[in-house]
Motif scaffolding. Structure first.
Motif, PDB file in Angstrom:
ATOM      1  N   ALA A 188      37.172  12.430 -12.578  1.00 33.50           N
ATOM      2  CA  ALA A 188      37.457  11.430 -11.541  1.00 33.50           C
ATOM      3  C   ALA A 188      37.703  12.129 -10.215  1.00 33.50           C
ATOM      4  CB  ALA A 188      38.673  10.593 -11.926  1.00 33.50           C
ATOM      5  N   SER A 189      37.526  11.372  -9.138  1.00 34.92           N
ATOM      6  CA  SER A 189      37.844  11.888  -7.808  1.00 34.92           C
ATOM      7  C   SER A 189      39.347  12.098  -7.694  1.00 34.92           C
ATOM      8  CB  SER A 189      37.357  10.897  -6.749  1.00 34.92           C
ATOM      9  OG  SER A 189      37.765  11.302  -5.469  1.00 34.92           O
ATOM     10  N   HIS A 190      39.732  13.197  -7.068  1.00 32.45           N
ATOM     11  CA  HIS A 190      41.147  13.558  -7.058  1.00 32.45           C
ATOM     12  C   HIS A 190      41.725  13.685  -5.648  1.00 32.45           C
ATOM     13  CE1 HIS A 190      44.591  14.580  -9.376  1.00 32.45           C
ATOM     14  NE2 HIS A 190      44.674  15.823  -8.979  1.00 32.45           N
ATOM     15  N   ARG A 191      40.876  13.730  -4.629  1.00 34.82           N
ATOM     16  CA  ARG A 191      41.322  13.790  -3.235  1.00 34.82           C
ATOM     17  C   ARG A 191      40.610  12.696  -2.445  1.00 34.82           C
ATOM     18  NH1 ARG A 191      43.926  17.904  -5.194  1.00 34.82           N
ATOM     19  NH2 ARG A 191      45.637  16.485  -4.745  1.00 34.82           N
ATOM     20  N   VAL A 192      41.053  12.471  -1.217  1.00 36.83           N
ATOM     21  CA  VAL A 192      40.415  11.470  -0.373  1.00 36.83           C
ATOM     22  C   VAL A 192      39.166  12.053   0.279  1.00 36.83           C
ATOM     23  CG1 VAL A 192      40.717   9.957   1.620  1.00 36.83           C
ATOM     24  CG2 VAL A 192      42.598  10.295   0.017  1.00 36.83           C
ATOM     25  N   LEU A 193      39.288  13.232   0.882  1.00 36.13           N
ATOM     26  CA  LEU A 193      38.126  13.920   1.424  1.00 36.13           C
ATOM     27  C   LEU A 193      37.258  14.428   0.274  1.00 36.13           C
ATOM     28  CD1 LEU A 193      39.901  13.904   4.039  1.00 36.13           C
ATOM     29  CD2 LEU A 193      38.979  16.172   4.535  1.00 36.13           C
ATOM     30  N   THR A 194      35.952  14.375   0.472  1.00 33.94           N
ATOM     31  CA  THR A 194      35.031  14.933  -0.509  1.00 33.94           C
ATOM     32  C   THR A 194      34.936  16.449  -0.321  1.00 33.94           C
ATOM     33  OG1 THR A 194      33.139  14.663   0.960  1.00 33.94           O
ATOM     34  CG2 THR A 194      33.668  12.817  -0.507  1.00 33.94           C
ATOM     35  N   SER A 195      34.295  17.113  -1.272  1.00 36.04           N
ATOM     36  CA  SER A 195      34.142  18.564  -1.177  1.00 36.04           C
ATOM     37  C   SER A 195      33.411  18.969   0.095  1.00 36.04           C
ATOM     38  CB  SER A 195      33.371  19.093  -2.399  1.00 36.04           C
ATOM     39  OG  SER A 195      34.054  18.794  -3.587  1.00 36.04           O
ATOM     40  N   ARG A 196      32.351  18.221   0.438  1.00 34.03           N
ATOM     41  CA  ARG A 196      31.583  18.616   1.622  1.00 34.03           C
ATOM     42  C   ARG A 196      32.371  18.375   2.907  1.00 34.03           C
ATOM     43  NH1 ARG A 196      28.995  13.901  -0.092  1.00 34.03           N
ATOM     44  NH2 ARG A 196      28.871  12.236   1.458  1.00 34.03           N
ATOM     45  N   LEU A 197      33.240  17.349   2.928  1.00 33.21           N
ATOM     46  CA  LEU A 197      34.055  17.132   4.130  1.00 33.21           C
ATOM     47  C   LEU A 197      35.151  18.181   4.246  1.00 33.21           C
ATOM     48  CD1 LEU A 197      34.329  13.239   4.248  1.00 33.21           C
ATOM     49  CD2 LEU A 197      32.732  14.747   5.432  1.00 33.21           C
TER      50      LEU A 197
END
Length: 429
Positions: A167-176
């Motif tokens: 699951a997604s764990h942060r608000v910003l994505t890896s690329r951001l």
């Protein structure tokens, strides 16, 4: 922006947010920050004392008013959340403490969250506060931790079955995160820092590409070595930025214009030109800026009308809203907003109905399209859209009940739903 890992809108989001942090946190904390590297021995759980020390160091960087969070931990079943946060207390699970970078990123997010709320008198939305709570640690040199923990994965064995979830764990994505770190490195004169090897591949790739792009072009709304001395939103500064060839700078500048609260008509000519820009996000934000004006020249409205057939759903919707606002009441639908009532995108239909309700054109073709759009909305059980169409229909037709009865005469169920919808709109009116 061809072959780059982020689009112009994402680029503008990160750059304008970094400018905002520079204005509210200060540019000196950014300039004085060093990149912080993970150094926890592999396989050893993170001790609470280390987290307390990190909270102290990060709080010192932030300055201002800050009440340290209370930190604790407890053993949690594998199915429980990895942390709990309530009333200034952050509770880590043993499982989270076993992943030091994840634990540190979680701590920094919540410290940033509390600091932003206590030190800045802003009406935050949940999304905005979470966004800046992820980005603030990047601004101050702690970005590696968040970049490496954007995705949470867990595996367990239950009886004879293996259970694995992600699951997604942060608000910003890896690329951001990667782009935020690229801006940090670029702002500190680091062309190829060794610490990039510590990044996970999904953050390292955008970091490398965007840092190379920044070194080559200098194309960024955030200019840490040349931070503007004039207040944000200075008229001269905005005019200069509107002449930029960089889509991300244009988008960020248009957001700044929209945030000012007052519209300056000196910008109309340039915004009219930008409605024809090759990037759909620039076209969209040009329309969103122009809609703030009370009146507009006919040539501007004519160019906006050309965007009613734009390939972007958002641009078509915003063009309809701009035209709806500028049309005289009870004028004909000369620009053809009524055609968009049959658009395949429900957001465009919603915007078209709202625009039609603003100027209530007396147009029989338009009335029939409104009824067709209402039928489709009711069939799709989109009652919010049906209500919006009902409002437009009610404003444009004095014989609304009769027209509705005729249109739905062969479908009694939809007729009853439409009657209820129209009754609500009539009562509201």
């Amino acid at each position: 922006m061809k072959n780059l890992p982020i689009n112009n809108l994402e680029k503008a989001w990160v750059e304008s947010s970094m400018v905002w942090l520079a204005a509210h946190v200060g540019i000196n904390p950014f300039n004085q920050a060093d990149i912080i590297l993970p150094n926890q021995p592999a396989g050893r759980p993170l001790r609470m004392e280390i987290l307390q020390d990190i909270q102290f160091v990060f709080g010192e960087q932030l300055g201002g008013v800050y009440q340290p969070l209370k930190l604790s931990h407890r053993a949690n079943p594998a199915t429980d959340p990895t942390f709990l946060y309530r009333d200034g207390t952050l509770v880590f699970s043993d499982r989270l403490l076993g992943n030091d970078q994840d634990a540190i990123a979680t701590l920094l997010h919540h410290v940033s969250h509390e600091w932003l709320q206590k030190n800045l008198t802003i009406q935050w939305s949940v999304e905005e506060l979470d966004w800046f709570s992820d980005l603030l640690p990047v601004y101050l040199g702690w970005g590696i931790f968040g970049a490496n923990t954007t995705v949470f994965s867990h595996s367990e064995r239950i009886g004879e079955l293996d259970n694995w979830r992600i699951a997604s764990h942060r608000v910003l994505t890896s690329r951001l995160f990667g782009y935020g770190l690229a801006l940090f490195a670029w702002g500190h004169g680091e062309e190829s820092p060794r610490w990039q090897q510590m990044l996970r591949p999904d953050a390292k790739m955008p970091f490398r590409k965007m840092l190379t792009y920044l070194d080559k072009t200098g194309d960024s709304y955030f200019q840490p070595t040349n931070f503007p001395l004039w207040p944000a939103g200075n008229h001269h500064q905005l005019r200069q930025q509107l002449e930029s060839t960089s889509p991300s700078i244009l988008i960020a500048t248009l957001w700044e214009i929209q945030s000012r609260g007052t519209f300056e008509y000196d910008f109309v000519d340039r915004l009219t030109t930008l409605m024809q820009h090759g990037d759909p996000h620039v076209r969209l934000e040009s329309l969103n800026s122009l809609v703030l004006a009370k009146t507009l020249p006919d040539r501007t409205v004519e160019k906006a009308a050309r965007l009613l057939t734009d390939s972007s759903d958002q641009v078509r919707a915003s063009a309809a809203m701009l035209i709806g606002k500028t049309q005289p009441v009870h004028a004909d639908d000369s620009h053809g907003i009524g055609h968009l009532l049959l658009d395949t995108c429900e957001a465009v239909v919603m915007a078209s109905a709202a625009a039609i309700a603003m100027f209530a054109p007396p147009d029989d073709y338009l009335v029939r399209n409104l009824l067709k759009a209402m039928r489709r909305a009711l069939v799709n059980c989109n009652y919010e859209l049906a209500a919006s169409i009902g409002r437009a229909f009610y404003t444009t037709n004095r014989d609304a009940d009769e027209k509705l009865e005729q249109f739905f005469e062969h479908d009694p169920d939809l007729k009853q739903q439409a009657r209820v919808m129209m009754r609500r709109e009539t009562d509201a009116g």
